[in-house]
Motif scaffolding. Sequence first.
Motif, short mmCIF file in Angstrom:
data_model
loop_
_atom_site.label_atom_id
_atom_site.label_comp_id
_atom_site.label_asym_id
_atom_site.label_seq_id
_atom_site.Cartn_x
_atom_site.Cartn_y
_atom_site.Cartn_z
N SER A 105 12.46 -47.11 -65.34
CA SER A 105 13.20 -46.33 -66.34
C SER A 105 12.76 -44.88 -66.26
CB SER A 105 12.91 -46.86 -67.76
OG SER A 105 11.56 -46.60 -68.12
N LEU A 106 13.53 -44.01 -66.90
CA LEU A 106 13.16 -42.59 -66.92
C LEU A 106 11.85 -42.38 -67.66
CD1 LEU A 106 13.78 -39.64 -66.28
CD2 LEU A 106 15.11 -39.54 -68.40
N MET A 107 11.65 -43.07 -68.76
CA MET A 107 10.42 -42.91 -69.52
C MET A 107 9.21 -43.35 -68.69
SD MET A 107 11.19 -41.40 -72.22
CE MET A 107 9.56 -41.47 -72.96
N GLN A 108 9.39 -44.40 -67.90
CA GLN A 108 8.29 -44.81 -67.04
C GLN A 108 7.99 -43.75 -65.99
OE1 GLN A 108 8.83 -46.90 -63.69
NE2 GLN A 108 6.66 -47.39 -63.43
N GLN A 109 9.04 -43.13 -65.46
CA GLN A 109 8.82 -42.07 -64.47
C GLN A 109 8.10 -40.89 -65.10
OE1 GLN A 109 12.28 -40.03 -62.97
NE2 GLN A 109 11.14 -39.12 -61.27
N LEU A 110 8.52 -40.47 -66.29
CA LEU A 110 7.90 -39.33 -66.95
C LEU A 110 6.43 -39.60 -67.26
CD1 LEU A 110 10.77 -38.26 -69.38
CD2 LEU A 110 10.16 -37.23 -67.17
N ALA A 111 6.14 -40.81 -67.75
CA ALA A 111 4.75 -41.16 -68.05
C ALA A 111 3.91 -41.21 -66.78
CB ALA A 111 4.70 -42.49 -68.79
N LYS A 112 4.51 -41.76 -65.71
CA LYS A 112 3.80 -41.88 -64.44
C LYS A 112 3.51 -40.51 -63.84
CE LYS A 112 4.30 -44.26 -59.97
NZ LYS A 112 5.19 -45.16 -59.18
N THR A 113 4.48 -39.61 -63.85
CA THR A 113 4.26 -38.30 -63.26
C THR A 113 3.25 -37.50 -64.08
OG1 THR A 113 6.22 -37.46 -64.44
CG2 THR A 113 6.53 -38.16 -62.17
N GLN A 114 3.24 -37.68 -65.39
CA GLN A 114 2.23 -36.97 -66.19
C GLN A 114 0.83 -37.48 -65.89
OE1 GLN A 114 3.09 -36.08 -70.33
NE2 GLN A 114 1.01 -36.63 -70.93
N ARG A 115 0.70 -38.80 -65.75
CA ARG A 115 -0.60 -39.38 -65.42
C ARG A 115 -1.07 -38.92 -64.04
NH1 ARG A 115 0.91 -44.09 -65.64
NH2 ARG A 115 0.81 -44.88 -63.50
N TYR A 116 -0.15 -38.90 -63.08
CA TYR A 116 -0.49 -38.47 -61.74
C TYR A 116 -0.82 -36.97 -61.71
CZ TYR A 116 0.95 -42.89 -59.56
OH TYR A 116 1.04 -44.19 -59.17
N LEU A 162 8.70 -44.93 -36.21
CA LEU A 162 9.59 -46.06 -36.03
C LEU A 162 10.92 -45.81 -36.74
CD1 LEU A 162 7.17 -49.08 -36.56
CD2 LEU A 162 7.92 -48.06 -34.40
N HIS A 163 11.98 -46.34 -36.14
CA HIS A 163 13.31 -46.27 -36.74
C HIS A 163 13.40 -47.27 -37.89
CE1 HIS A 163 17.65 -46.03 -37.14
NE2 HIS A 163 17.72 -47.35 -37.00
N GLY A 164 14.19 -46.93 -38.89
CA GLY A 164 14.36 -47.83 -40.03
C GLY A 164 13.63 -47.31 -41.25
N ASP A 165 14.06 -47.76 -42.42
CA ASP A 165 13.52 -47.23 -43.67
C ASP A 165 12.64 -48.24 -44.40
OD1 ASP A 165 14.88 -44.77 -43.46
OD2 ASP A 165 16.70 -45.66 -44.32
N LEU A 166 11.63 -47.71 -45.05
CA LEU A 166 10.87 -48.46 -46.04
C LEU A 166 11.60 -48.25 -47.37
CD1 LEU A 166 8.27 -50.03 -46.82
CD2 LEU A 166 7.19 -47.81 -47.24
N ILE A 167 12.17 -49.31 -47.92
CA ILE A 167 12.95 -49.19 -49.15
C ILE A 167 12.01 -49.15 -50.34
CG2 ILE A 167 14.84 -50.16 -50.50
CD1 ILE A 167 15.60 -49.30 -47.67
N HIS A 168 12.26 -48.19 -51.23
CA HIS A 168 11.34 -47.91 -52.34
C HIS A 168 12.10 -47.96 -53.66
CE1 HIS A 168 8.31 -44.82 -54.20
NE2 HIS A 168 7.93 -46.06 -54.42
N TYR A 169 11.57 -48.74 -54.61
CA TYR A 169 12.13 -48.82 -55.96
C TYR A 169 11.06 -48.33 -56.94
CZ TYR A 169 15.73 -51.75 -53.84
OH TYR A 169 16.75 -52.22 -53.04
N PRO A 170 10.88 -47.02 -57.06
CA PRO A 170 9.70 -46.49 -57.73
C PRO A 170 9.70 -46.54 -59.26
CG PRO A 170 11.08 -44.70 -56.96
CD PRO A 170 11.70 -45.96 -56.46
N TYR A 171 10.88 -46.54 -59.90
CA TYR A 171 10.90 -46.40 -61.35
C TYR A 171 11.78 -47.46 -62.01
CZ TYR A 171 9.36 -41.88 -59.63
OH TYR A 171 8.71 -40.89 -58.95
#
Length: 270
Positions: free
Chosen positions: A180-191, A169-178
């Motif tokens: 803060s940077l610290m949240q991203q780093l913690a999340k990627t380490q857990r994953y 389908l045309h169009g985007d699913l808008i994503h707000y994943p993080y």
Amino acid sequence: MSSSTAPIERPRISACIITFNEADRIADCLASLHFCDELIVVDSFSSDDTVAIAQAAGARVLQRAFTGFRNQKDFAVGQARHDWVLCLDADERISPALCQAILAARDAGFAGHAGYRFARLSEYFGKFLRHGNAYPDRVMRLFDRRRGGWRGAREIHEAASVDGAVGTLHGDLIHYPYRSLMQQLAKTQRYAQMMAEHEYARGKRATLAKLVLAPAWRFWRGLLLRGGWRDGWHGLVYAYVRANYVRQKTIMLWMLHNGAAVSDPVKPPR
């Protein structure tokens, strides 16, 4: 002699979302799903106002202990009243263009397809990433649950699949994943740990070559080959962090293979 064609029965859509402490994001997610016939939120006993906000938005909220991303989403789909389901995370939104594309497919009876994929556009600290490994990042989130769902044993980086044709389908699913940077780093380490443990349990092993080359390949593939540099410093930082995820996952897989500790041992209660 005249003939008439019976109108196509419009399928109904159930939206399914899983949550845990998403009070700052769930309202916008549910608002973007205004065209759906049912809103289902499966919450893992949030300690904030997630449940109250979801209920105020008209969602049917169910409480369930978290048992894994795939398992939780599969449970949510099982609670839907309608066979066509649209699955989102609380940090995702349906864009107006994607909404129109979904409605057009629905009005055509979802003819010929068991599911639909669409691009996911991620916001990264003030800028939407439109290049590199971040985009288009197509995901299949709209599907007929009678012909598929959240299948498989992997609870991390889970993906839905169907038996049948999948449309785009045309169009985007808008994503707000993080947040803060610290949240991203913690999340990627857990994953990374969850993915390493999953791969190890399935018999996958890391090699020295992969340990050295895989992170570098992820970085340069995203930044140069896929044009991540076009997103400026946002694209550069994103490429670094994603390469670091690969590095962490590969190191953990290597450690597991060699009998070394990846996480702190669980201490017995005193």
